[in-house]
Structure formats: C-alpha cells, structure tokens
Design an enzyme around this catalytic site. Sequence first.
Site, PDB file in Angstrom:
ATOM      1  N   HIS A  65      34.439  47.648  44.254  1.00  0.00           N
ATOM      2  CA  HIS A  65      34.021  47.737  42.859  1.00  0.00           C
ATOM      3  C   HIS A  65      34.831  48.831  42.182  1.00  0.00           C
ATOM      4  O   HIS A  65      35.110  49.859  42.791  1.00  0.00           O
ATOM      5  CB  HIS A  65      32.524  48.061  42.765  1.00  0.00           C
ATOM      6  CG  HIS A  65      31.957  47.745  41.435  1.00  0.00           C
ATOM      7  ND1 HIS A  65      32.050  48.613  40.368  1.00  0.00           N
ATOM      8  CD2 HIS A  65      31.336  46.633  40.968  1.00  0.00           C
ATOM      9  CE1 HIS A  65      31.498  48.050  39.320  1.00  0.00           C
ATOM     10  NE2 HIS A  65      31.061  46.845  39.645  1.00  0.00           N
ATOM     11  N   ASP A  97      27.682  40.628  44.056  1.00  0.00           N
ATOM     12  CA  ASP A  97      27.937  39.216  44.343  1.00  0.00           C
ATOM     13  C   ASP A  97      27.795  38.860  45.817  1.00  0.00           C
ATOM     14  O   ASP A  97      27.815  37.687  46.173  1.00  0.00           O
ATOM     15  CB  ASP A  97      29.355  38.842  43.891  1.00  0.00           C
ATOM     16  CG  ASP A  97      29.477  38.904  42.381  1.00  0.00           C
ATOM     17  OD1 ASP A  97      28.586  38.377  41.712  1.00  0.00           O
ATOM     18  OD2 ASP A  97      30.453  39.491  41.890  1.00  0.00           O
TER      19      ASP A  97
HETATM   20  N1  ACO Z   1      39.065  43.223  50.247  1.00  0.00           N
HETATM   21  C1  ACO Z   1      40.147  43.845  50.744  1.00  0.00           C
HETATM   22  N2  ACO Z   1      40.774  44.876  50.147  1.00  0.00           N
HETATM   23  C2  ACO Z   1      40.288  45.285  48.973  1.00  0.00           C
HETATM   24  C3  ACO Z   1      39.167  44.693  48.371  1.00  0.00           C
HETATM   25  C4  ACO Z   1      38.541  43.623  49.051  1.00  0.00           C
HETATM   26  N3  ACO Z   1      37.484  43.024  48.540  1.00  0.00           N
HETATM   27  N4  ACO Z   1      38.900  45.295  47.188  1.00  0.00           N
HETATM   28  C5  ACO Z   1      39.833  46.240  47.056  1.00  0.00           C
HETATM   29  N5  ACO Z   1      40.677  46.249  48.129  1.00  0.00           N
HETATM   30  C6  ACO Z   1      41.776  47.189  48.379  1.00  0.00           C
HETATM   31  C7  ACO Z   1      42.986  46.870  47.521  1.00  0.00           C
HETATM   32  O1  ACO Z   1      43.862  45.976  48.186  1.00  0.00           O
HETATM   33  C8  ACO Z   1      43.577  48.239  47.345  1.00  0.00           C
HETATM   34  O2  ACO Z   1      44.217  48.606  48.549  1.00  0.00           O
HETATM   35  P1  ACO Z   1      45.528  49.569  48.510  1.00  0.00           P
HETATM   36  O3  ACO Z   1      45.053  50.868  47.941  1.00  0.00           O
HETATM   37  O4  ACO Z   1      45.954  49.646  49.933  1.00  0.00           O
HETATM   38  O5  ACO Z   1      46.519  48.875  47.626  1.00  0.00           O
HETATM   39  C9  ACO Z   1      42.345  49.147  47.199  1.00  0.00           C
HETATM   40  O6  ACO Z   1      41.321  48.466  47.942  1.00  0.00           O
HETATM   41  C10 ACO Z   1      41.890  49.354  45.773  1.00  0.00           C
HETATM   42  O7  ACO Z   1      41.722  48.063  45.179  1.00  0.00           O
HETATM   43  P2  ACO Z   1      41.958  47.740  43.650  1.00  0.00           P
HETATM   44  O8  ACO Z   1      42.212  46.284  43.503  1.00  0.00           O
HETATM   45  O9  ACO Z   1      42.989  48.676  43.098  1.00  0.00           O
HETATM   46  O10 ACO Z   1      40.558  48.131  43.047  1.00  0.00           O
HETATM   47  P3  ACO Z   1      40.029  47.694  41.637  1.00  0.00           P
HETATM   48  O11 ACO Z   1      39.066  48.724  41.228  1.00  0.00           O
HETATM   49  O12 ACO Z   1      41.151  47.382  40.709  1.00  0.00           O
HETATM   50  O13 ACO Z   1      39.311  46.289  41.918  1.00  0.00           O
HETATM   51  C11 ACO Z   1      37.711  44.700  42.494  1.00  0.00           C
HETATM   52  C12 ACO Z   1      37.949  46.146  42.052  1.00  0.00           C
HETATM   53  C13 ACO Z   1      38.436  43.730  41.559  1.00  0.00           C
HETATM   54  C14 ACO Z   1      36.216  44.430  42.412  1.00  0.00           C
HETATM   55  C15 ACO Z   1      38.211  44.528  43.937  1.00  0.00           C
HETATM   56  O14 ACO Z   1      37.524  45.401  44.801  1.00  0.00           O
HETATM   57  C16 ACO Z   1      38.099  43.082  44.420  1.00  0.00           C
HETATM   58  O15 ACO Z   1      39.013  42.296  44.191  1.00  0.00           O
HETATM   59  N6  ACO Z   1      36.985  42.727  45.134  1.00  0.00           N
HETATM   60  C17 ACO Z   1      36.765  41.369  45.559  1.00  0.00           C
HETATM   61  C18 ACO Z   1      36.317  40.511  44.388  1.00  0.00           C
HETATM   62  C19 ACO Z   1      34.887  40.810  43.991  1.00  0.00           C
HETATM   63  O16 ACO Z   1      33.989  40.904  44.814  1.00  0.00           O
HETATM   64  N7  ACO Z   1      34.685  40.951  42.670  1.00  0.00           N
HETATM   65  C20 ACO Z   1      33.348  41.195  42.090  1.00  0.00           C
HETATM   66  C21 ACO Z   1      33.310  42.581  41.546  1.00  0.00           C
HETATM   67  S1  ACO Z   1      31.720  42.969  40.955  1.00  0.00           S
HETATM   68  C22 ACO Z   1      31.585  42.119  39.520  1.00  0.00           C
HETATM   69  O17 ACO Z   1      32.493  41.860  38.808  1.00  0.00           O
HETATM   70  C23 ACO Z   1      30.305  41.686  39.192  1.00  0.00           C
END
Ligand code: ACO
Length: 403
Positions: free
Chosen positions: A280, A337
């Site tokens: 998140h 979720d």
């Molecule tokens: N699985 C694996 N790796 C992940 C995940 C995940 N679910 N989420 C983040 N990471 C990793 C990224 O690859 C990144 O790694 P790095 O630093 O080595 O490059 C690091 O964690 C940071 O991730 P970001 O994408 O920069 O974080 P951001 O805050 O932009 O994204 C998000 C947040 C979109 C929710 C992300 O965690 C994600 O894609 N999660 C899965 C989708 C999801 O569950 N979305 C629902 C969110 S809640 C909502 O909207 C109601």
Amino acid sequence: AIDIRNLRADTGLITLDPGYGNTGSCQSAITFIDGEQGILRYRGIPIEQFEQAPNFVEIAWLLIFGHLPSPEEYDTFAADLTGCANLDEGMKHHFEGFPRAAPPMAILSAMINALSCFHPEIFEIQDKDSVRIASAGLISKIRTIAAYAYRHSRGLPYIYPDPKLRYVPNFLHMMFSQPFEQHVCEPIVRDALNLILLLHADHEQNCSTSTVRMVGSSQANLFASCAAGVCALWGPLHGGANVAVLEMLEQIHQGQMTPDDYVRLAKDKDSKVRLMGFGHRVYRNFDPRARMLANVAERLLPQLGVKDPLLDIARRLEEIALEDPYFIDRQLYPNVDFYSGIILRAIGIPVNMFTVMFAIGRLPGWIAHWWEQEQTPGNKIARPRQIYVGPRETDRVLLSERR
Ligand code: ACO
C-alpha cells in the site's frame, strides 16, 4: 526540484513527484490515516468502532456531513435513500444497448454519468439540503445500476427495488431474488456486507478520490466527477485488485503453482507479477481494514457453511510473505483487497462484480471529498505542471518533403 523561473506566469519551482507520494493536494477533515501505525479514522472515529452493528448508511452521512447522524437525520436520510432507489425508466434502454459481456465497471461509469441527463437538478447543488438529496440519489441509484448491470449480464429480468427493504438487503434483493419473490437476507450476511462497504467508504487521497476531486475542481457536476472516480478505481493497482486477488488464488488452487512458487515469482521483477492484495502506498504496517476483513472471513464462512479452499491459500500466502525478508524490508502487508473477495464470494457476489462493490462502498467518500472541495474558499482548478524533456525547438518539414 528544478528552477523554471525563466517561464512566464510561474511561481518559481516545480517539484517532480511521480505518483504524488509526497505531494499534498488539499487540506481535508474527512479521513485520518497513520500508515506507520496502521490507523484509520473517519472524522476522528477509529474504524474498529464500526465493527459492531455496522451500518453503511450511517457512515455515508458521517463522511459527507462531518458528524454521526442524529436519529432524525438518519431516518430522513434512510427515507431519501429508499425514495430514490428507482431509475428513470428511460435509463433501462441504456442497459439494453450494452453487450451481455460488457464489464460492469464500464456500465457503472456510463450510467452514473447518464444520471445527470435525467436529474438536471444536479447542476444546482448549493447547500446542505441539495447535497443531501443528490447524495441520497446517487448512493441509492448506484446500487440499482449495479444490480441491473448484473441482471443484464445474465439475461435476467430487472427486479425493482423494494421500499420495505434497507440498503444492503434491497441490493441483494435486486441482485438475486427471482421475480416476485423476496430474497431473505441473513443478518450475518447483512452485517458482513455493511462492514465491507463501510471499510471501503473513504481512504483520503487515493487514486479514485483524487480523480473525483480533480474532475470536480473544474466545477464538473457531482455525477460526472464520481463517474470519473469509477474509471480510476477500475485499474488492477487500485480497486481492480480485489478481482486480481481472486484470480491469483484461483490460479494457485487450480494447481498451476504452489503458494511458495507464486511468492517467488512475485519477488522476481522480470516476471511483472505482484502478490496481489499486498502493499500500500500509505500503510507501512498492517492495513487495519485487512485485519478486520480477515476476522470476518474466519467467522462468516463457517457460519454460512462455506468451505472455501481459497481462504486456506490466502492464509498460506500471508504466512509466507510475512516471514519473507523481501516483503518485510519493503513493508508490504495485506491490504483491504486481500480478504474482501473471499467474503464477497461466500455471499454469492460474482467475481466480475467485486470492483463494483468497492465502488458502491467508496461512493460516500467521493461525495464527501467533492463537497468538501466545493465548500473550500478560493478553491483552484487542479492543474499540475510537468518537467518537459522533449526537444527544445525543431522545424516542421512539409509532408511532401518527408521521407
Ligand atoms: N508484490 C511484490 N512486490 C511488491 C508489491 C507486491 N504486491 N507491492 C510493492 N512491491 C515492491 C515493488 O516492486 C517495489 O520494489 P523495489 O523497491 O525493489 O522496486 C517496492 O515494493 C515498492 O513498490 P511501489 O510499486 O513503488 O509502491 P507503490 O506505493 O507505488 O504501490 C501498490 C503501491 C500499487 C498498492 C503496490 O503495492 C501494488 O502493486 N500492490 C499490488 C496491487 C494491490 O493490491 N493493489 C491494491 C492497493 S489498495 C487499494 O487500492 C484499495
């Protein structure tokens, strides 16, 4: 930050903040989140306090008007919701135009936008009373639109709302009753669905709410702004994640992969796979909504006599991820979720309606933010800047001279 003072009509500095992780777009008194501590409060009230006797309609009022409704306010609002539940008959023709397989989020967005054609009073919102009536109309009708979209996708006749039923039972009635038969909604199902909806009701400046505010900042009407919010919510990194979680769990269940394999893949950047329902932007600790929904899933499924192997898979994925340095280092925990889909599935909501359920839940938050922005003195149209990285100046070559 880069200095762009050489450009006219500018304030001086532009900060480049992709994804707006460190940019505050507004001041808001609606929802407080402490992502480090895993705290979520609506108008100051901790979210956990709504677990007992969960009531989505009460939360909708709280978010939009800033205080818990008095019994009179609650009754008036509930009566407004009941009174507004029908769609104009003209809108039913729109449903007929969509293919059966149309994504329900596309229908939802189009129909919410279409509502302004049937309710021109939406262009005249000025005071609390007109907001109350418009909010009740939208919160009530989104549920009817959702149910009709589902019935249309199945080739089933539409079921009119029943004025004797409350918000959640009426939705289930329009979704699942056979014509002329009243659907009986178990109290445990009613409470679970109320809790799911209210836990989704607001989450400050997330992608869809920021979209609603941005569209509203141009003085677009409430319905148009919320229709845009539905589109923003649709994506798999936002509300669409609840569908992606179920698909992930199904994939594992079908034996295509073990939970360990899946987590391994999610850590591999080249795979482009993520552990859906994890991570998140704001929470760097447990999402309190995920905790509450995990508890609901644990309680509800046995009470309904449902044995869902996907719940076991979800628990296993959580166990693995919570012990894995990759997820620990990046502070990735289950989000709202991760468990919501398992509960919705146990209630009988089809997977392609999951994100629609999220939209129904999020609607009061969108309305609250739209109205808060409207009331803010000196509100400006949202208009971010950019750092231009294209060619400074080049010449046009006539088409006839181009190769
Ligand atoms: N699985 C694996 N790796 C992940 C995940 C995940 N679910 N989420 C983040 N990471 C990793 C990224 O690859 C990144 O790694 P790095 O630093 O080595 O490059 C690091 O964690 C940071 O991730 P970001 O994408 O920069 O974080 P951001 O805050 O932009 O994204 C998000 C947040 C979109 C929710 C992300 O965690 C994600 O894609 N999660 C899965 C989708 C999801 O569950 N979305 C629902 C969110 S809640 C909502 O909207 C109601």
